[in-house]
Design an enzyme around this catalytic site. Structure first.
Site, PDB file in Angstrom:
ATOM      1  N   GLU A  57       0.984  -1.238   0.087  1.00 24.48           N
ATOM      2  CA  GLU A  57       0.186   0.129  -0.277  1.00 24.48           C
ATOM      3  C   GLU A  57       0.774   1.498   0.339  1.00 24.48           C
ATOM      4  OE1 GLU A  57      -0.489  -3.025   1.696  1.00 24.48           O
ATOM      5  OE2 GLU A  57      -2.650  -3.430   0.733  1.00 24.48           O
ATOM      6  N   HIS A 126     -11.141  -6.055   8.650  1.00 24.54           N
ATOM      7  CA  HIS A 126     -12.108  -5.777   7.317  1.00 24.54           C
ATOM      8  C   HIS A 126     -13.125  -4.621   7.730  1.00 24.54           C
ATOM      9  CE1 HIS A 126      -9.834  -9.220   6.191  1.00 24.54           C
ATOM     10  NE2 HIS A 126      -9.590  -8.925   5.206  1.00 24.54           N
TER      11      HIS A 126
END
Ligand SMILES: Cc1ncc(C[n+]2csc(CCOP(=O)(O)OP(=O)(O)O)c2C)c(N)n1
Lengths: 334, 429
Positions: A57, A126
């Site tokens: 990322e 998540h």
């Protein structure tokens, strides 16, 4: 259209309009993203404009900044907002400050898309809502839609914007609005006013909230999934609340908030993120500063708890109709 | 534990913590630094596969020999004029550094960083790049701007954060930024520029441009995650980028061992990524030039990225806030086996009959005057110590393209505070 399709449509429209728009991220290319938000884009626009990236990322955002400095308009996807932390330094220290530190010589016109929020049994990794981290940073805009129509218009505006924008997509309502009752069948977007999405180009200006439902008894400030939960709650309870969907947290539409709270005299802030230091604290402070003499009760906050998002107990964590209802009763007591 | 649950008769584990060879007071002996003869390394074709020249990541590419001659296949065969230009630029950076270091000591600015001993790394590389290639430097590559002819007065304006500072006093001194000169805005956060350079290079390739990117970081900074993310991206997309690792042996007080130097070279980082890797004598301007030219040709012909380790030595402190005598032997800089980059290029020019000591001394005097004149010019715009030289409300400019209400409100608050206090600060509106 559902929200995923609306987001897809926004990217398609912008890629067709501007050859500098590029879409990148883990699995976004051939496969079209784990939520299918980028489906079909690579086929239409080719591999140099829509491509898969390595799983880094920090690399995705760092590379996107370089592309932005070159003159492209990258739309990187971070697969889940929980994975934005490895990219945090590139966002906070680099993208957010590039214009400032170079006195406008270089800019980072990124639109970082990322699904966020819970209610899908995603567990700790998540489900998080990290928007408060970004609203605390100078130089990034934070955008959160609550309907497919808004998602498309806001995403188009974000891509056109020359500042770095964090675009959080409430994944619990990707496929339909949600009333906060986990045990009820979920609806889809057809029939909902926000589900009617035009095919072509339109934009919703950043920094403008929407009055989702006018009312007189209390003002509810919400965004994303919580707009729907709040709405279902007041409808169940028969409360004449005014619901404001903030749509962008930075820049914030303080005028709409102020006008509403001055009218109703009461204010409830709802978000799913953890409570302490969250964006609700900022909203609450703003309302106290600007509307204190109009308030008939202290501003209430309904939020997630200050714990990680638990897997099996996620519905206990989730700020649903019960928690919102209790807060409303307290606010409306006298 | 073994399968039957008993403990083996091994001695207990021990933790290895690296330690540099010399500390303050130690006599320095760099005999174990392996310096291969100049000219001994082969120069592969720029289209060769990276795995066909792995040995170049473990040795040192060198051109200038002990007699000052340029030898071997990496000799870039530069004209005497180009050699003199490079020499002059290196000497100019050194003069500039000297003067600005003193300016900091005189309280004219808050901070300064020299690149003494490493001048060849930025200067020779810049001369080997095209003038419109984009550089993503760290804070020790001021030589790029000098080599590209950027105004020294502008640099000093930035160092002083004065009224002429194009960055409006928003950056730390030496954190220059010049888009027009292909010089990306410097960050104080180490190695963030690495993936950014890759992104720029990828964009250039995707657009069918001909420009490439180059980036620099210190050996200590190679430990950052961004470094590894950048290399992954670069190899995956064959980005036209040159990664420069400036191995100057020290990261503030931590020797290169804390970035992994005991185990392998920094150039060898390239091998695991399938990237072309070169290890170069960083005090040999011709080797730096040749390696950069080679890497640039690879990039421009779609052969992908190259990683170059410049083996050099930080001859002075890390910055004006640092005292290197506290952690390393004072004898190190002079004992450094690769010498001084300016002295070596000077010796080469003299050896080929294109230079002499008198001309060199005259050049040094002239450069000192030039720097002094620039300083005088810059100081007309003020120095950091002279109070606020920027329009007060420029503090709020550039956070966003357009100023949102909350910043306008805060700006107004600041102006009101100022008005109430009666302080005579300049204002834009
Ligand atoms: C992310 C980050 N961590 C730490 C620092 C503090 N810091 C500034 S320079 C430096 C040493 C860097 O050493 P090296 O990469 O070898 O470069 P050199 O200074 O030797 O050129 C450190 C630790 C920083 N600026 N950024």
């Amino acid at each position: 259209m559902n929200m995923i399709q609306a987001i897809n449509s926004a990217m398609e429209v912008m890629m067709a309009r501007d050859p500098n728009v590029v879409v990148m991220g883990e699995d976004v290319g051939y496969f079209g993203g784990v939520f299918r938000a980028t489906a079909g884009l690579q086929e239409k626009f080719g591999k140099t404009r829509v491509f898969d990236t390595p799983i880094t990322e920090c690399g995705i955002i760092g590379v996107a900044i370089g592309m932005g400095a070159y003159g492209l308009r990258p739309v990187p996807e971070i697969q889940f907002a929980d994975y934005i932390y490895p990219a945090l330094d590139q966002l906070v220290s680099e993208a957010a400050r590039l214009r400032y530190r170079s006195a406008g010589q270089f800019t980072a016109p990124l639109t970082v898309r990322s699904p966020f929020g819970g209610g899908i049994f995603g567990g700790q990794t998540h489900s998080q809502s990290p928007e408060g981290i970004f609203t605390h940073v100078s130089g990034v805009k934070t955008v959160i839609p609550s309907t497919p129509y808004d998602a498309k218009g806001l995403l188009i505006a974000s891509i056109e914007d020359n500042d770095p924008t964090i675009f959080f997509e409430p994944k619990r309502i990707y496929n339909g609005p949600f009333d906060g009752h986990w045990d009820r069948p979920s609806k889809n977007w057809s029939g909902h006013e926000g589900g009617a999405v035009p095919e072509g180009y339109y934009r919703i200006e950043l920094g403008k909230a929407a009055v989702v439902r006018p009312g007189e008894a209390v003002t509810i400030l919400a965004y994303g999934t919580m707009v729907h939960v709040a709405r279902a709650t007041i409808e169940d309870m028969g409360i004449d609340a005014e619901i404001i969907d903030l749509r962008t947290l930075v820049p914030l539409d303080v005028e709409t908030i102020e006008a509403s709270v001055k009218k109703t005299g009461r204010c409830l802030v709802v978000h799913e993120a953890t409570r302490t230091g969250g964006f609700g604290a900022e909203l609450s402070a703003l309302v106290q500063e600007r509307c204190f003499y109009h308030l008939e009760a202290p501003v209430e906050r309904v939020t997630g708890f200050d714990t990680p998002y638990p897997h099996s107990l996620e519905w206990a964590y989730f700020p649903g109709p019960v928690r919102i209802g209790e807060a409303l009763k307290k606010l409306l007591k006298d | 534990m073994t399968a039957d649950g008993s403990r083996p008769n091994l001695p207990p584990l021990s933790l290895h913590v690296p330690e540099p060879k010399f500390r303050p007071g130690d006599a320095v002996d760099f005999a174990d630094v392996d310096v291969p003869p100049a000219g001994a390394q082969r120069r592969p074709d720029t289209a060769a596969a990276p795995d066909s020249f792995h040995e170049l990541a473990y040795t040192l590419v060198r051109v200038l020999d002990d007699e000052g001659q340029a030898v071997g296949p990496w000799n870039p065969r530069l004209t005497p004029d180009t050699l003199r230009t490079i020499l002059r630029d290196m000497a100019l950076v050194r003069a500039f550094d000297e003067r600005m270091f003193r300016a900091q000591r005189q309280g004219k600015t808050s901070f300064y960083m020299k690149c003494t001993g490493e001048e060849a790394v930025a200067i020779a590389a810049t001369h080997a790049l095209a003038s419109d290639d984009m550089c993503f430097p760290s804070y020790r590559q001021q030589g790029i701007l000098i080599a590209r002819g950027y105004s020294m007065v502008q640099m000093m304006n930035q160092i002083y954060s004065n009224s002429g500072d194009v960055l409006q006093g928003k950056q730390l001194p030496i954190m220059y930024s010049s888009r027009d000169d292909g010089f990306f805005s410097i960050s104080g956060n180490l190695t963030t520029q690495y993936p950014q350079a890759v992104g720029w290079a990828m964009a250039s390739a995707a657009k069918g441009d001909t420009r490439i990117a180059a980036t620099w970081c210190g050996e200590g900074s190679t430990a950052e995650g961004d470094f590894h993310s950048a290399l992954t991206f670069a190899t995956v997309y064959k980005a036209p980028v040159i990664f420069n690792i400036v191995n100057n042996q020290w990261a503030i007080s931590s020797f290169s061992g804390f970035a992994g130097a005991e185990a392998t070279t920094f150039a060898a980082r390239a091998i695991g990524y399938g990237i072309a890797g070169l290890r170069v004598d960083g005090n040999d301007a011709l080797a730096v030039y040749a390696a950069t030219l080679w890497a640039a040709e690879r990039a421009r012909t779609n052969q992908g990225p190259t990683l170059i380790e410049h083996f050099t030595y930080r001859a002075e402190g890390h910055s004006t806030s640092d005292d290197p005598t506290q952690y390393r032997s004072a004898g190190e800089p002079t004992a450094w086996p690769l010498g001084d980059p300016i002295a070596r290029l000077k010796a080469h020019l003299i050896a080929i009959g294109e230079w002499d000591d008198e001309r060199h001394a005259a050049m040094d005097r002239e450069l000192a005057e030039q720097v002094k004149a620039a300083q005088k010019e810059a100081e007309k715009n003020g120095i950091l110590g002279h109070g606020l030289l920027q329009p007060l409300d420029s503090l709020f400019d550039g956070v966003f393209e357009e100023m949102p209400w909350h910043l306008k409100e805060q700006r107004q608050q600041m102006i009101d505070e100022e008005t109430a206090s009666g302080r005579p600060w300049a204002r834009k509106s």
